[in-house]
Design a protein around this motif. Sequence first.
Motif, PDB file in Angstrom:
ATOM      1  N   PHE A 134      -3.694  15.234 -38.551  1.00 52.40           N
ATOM      2  CA  PHE A 134      -4.156  14.239 -37.587  1.00 52.40           C
ATOM      3  C   PHE A 134      -3.072  13.873 -36.577  1.00 52.40           C
ATOM      4  O   PHE A 134      -3.329  13.793 -35.375  1.00 52.40           O
ATOM      5  N   SER A 135      -1.833  13.634 -37.043  1.00 47.68           N
ATOM      6  CA  SER A 135      -0.761  13.256 -36.121  1.00 47.68           C
ATOM      7  C   SER A 135      -0.404  14.408 -35.190  1.00 47.68           C
ATOM      8  O   SER A 135      -0.099  14.199 -34.012  1.00 47.68           O
ATOM      9  N   TYR A 136      -0.459  15.638 -35.706  1.00 49.85           N
ATOM     10  CA  TYR A 136      -0.218  16.801 -34.846  1.00 49.85           C
ATOM     11  C   TYR A 136      -1.312  16.905 -33.790  1.00 49.85           C
ATOM     12  O   TYR A 136      -1.048  17.248 -32.627  1.00 49.85           O
ATOM     13  N   LEU A 137      -2.542  16.641 -34.185  1.00 49.03           N
ATOM     14  CA  LEU A 137      -3.665  16.709 -33.253  1.00 49.03           C
ATOM     15  C   LEU A 137      -3.500  15.694 -32.125  1.00 49.03           C
ATOM     16  O   LEU A 137      -3.713  16.025 -30.950  1.00 49.03           O
ATOM     17  N   LEU A 138      -3.142  14.467 -32.446  1.00 50.24           N
ATOM     18  CA  LEU A 138      -2.935  13.438 -31.432  1.00 50.24           C
ATOM     19  C   LEU A 138      -1.917  13.892 -30.392  1.00 50.24           C
ATOM     20  O   LEU A 138      -2.130  13.751 -29.186  1.00 50.24           O
ATOM     21  N   PHE A 139      -0.812  14.422 -30.881  1.00 46.25           N
ATOM     22  CA  PHE A 139       0.257  14.846 -29.968  1.00 46.25           C
ATOM     23  C   PHE A 139      -0.182  16.027 -29.099  1.00 46.25           C
ATOM     24  O   PHE A 139      -0.013  16.017 -27.880  1.00 46.25           O
ATOM     25  N   MET A 140      -0.761  17.041 -29.712  1.00 44.75           N
ATOM     26  CA  MET A 140      -1.122  18.254 -28.968  1.00 44.75           C
ATOM     27  C   MET A 140      -2.258  18.006 -27.986  1.00 44.75           C
ATOM     28  O   MET A 140      -2.333  18.650 -26.935  1.00 44.75           O
ATOM     29  N   ARG A 141      -3.147  17.063 -28.294  1.00 45.24           N
ATOM     30  CA  ARG A 141      -4.222  16.725 -27.359  1.00 45.24           C
ATOM     31  C   ARG A 141      -3.692  15.955 -26.147  1.00 45.24           C
ATOM     32  O   ARG A 141      -4.165  16.140 -25.030  1.00 45.24           O
ATOM     33  N   ALA A 142      -2.724  15.089 -26.382  1.00 43.87           N
ATOM     34  CA  ALA A 142      -2.251  14.222 -25.304  1.00 43.87           C
ATOM     35  C   ALA A 142      -1.279  14.919 -24.366  1.00 43.87           C
ATOM     36  O   ALA A 142      -1.096  14.479 -23.229  1.00 43.87           O
TER      37      ALA A 142
END
Length: 234
Positions: A134-142
Amino acid sequence: MIKKLLLLASLISLITLFFIFGGQEYLTFDSLKQHKSELLAYADTHFWKAFFTIGGIYILSTVLNLPGAAIMSLAIGFIFGRWYGVLLATVASTIGAVLVFWIARYLIADWARPRLEKMPLTQKVMKNLKYDAFSYLLFMRAVPLFPFWFVNMTFAFSPISTKQYLIGSYIGMFPVSCVLVNLGQSLASVESMEQLFSAEVIMAFMLIGVLALTGSLLVRARANKHSVTEEVES
């Protein structure tokens, strides 16, 4: 197996038809500038029809991984303004991302995941995604540095749930969508993409990246603290 082959053939056929009929020529800045008056006139007359039609095109272009996602966001901001534009861009991009996630997971995830976990280059990434997706997803999306298709495919091979993927994608893409939609409102007064992406805009993207990294680190730290607490209690 036959269903998977039919789905794959359908996707390839749609992508092929898009390029055969010159669809890529319409998803450009020059084309948007050339047809801006017609787009505005149509939206003024048929607002909701234009709203859902453009939303559908955005979703389809995301599913097929067609070029022009940034142009679509700019066009949405130009045609529908800030608030309707942000709503449409964020919802359409999230729906498209979830559909790609489902399709990739359905078609090849079971085949690809064990192989990626064994490859030296991707082994560490897959291990991190297993425990902290989840934290990786937040970063890569933003952060706009990561291609949209790359993020979709990467997380399809991870154990992240659809609910987490949907929420993380929406939150992560929201700031970038806001910036692009707001830029779209300036299309009437600019003549090139270079004029849109000024130093201030680039700084805004960098700030989004920093905030995204900070947020993902906080989420990760909280998750690690929670796991440590559970281990102590057990």
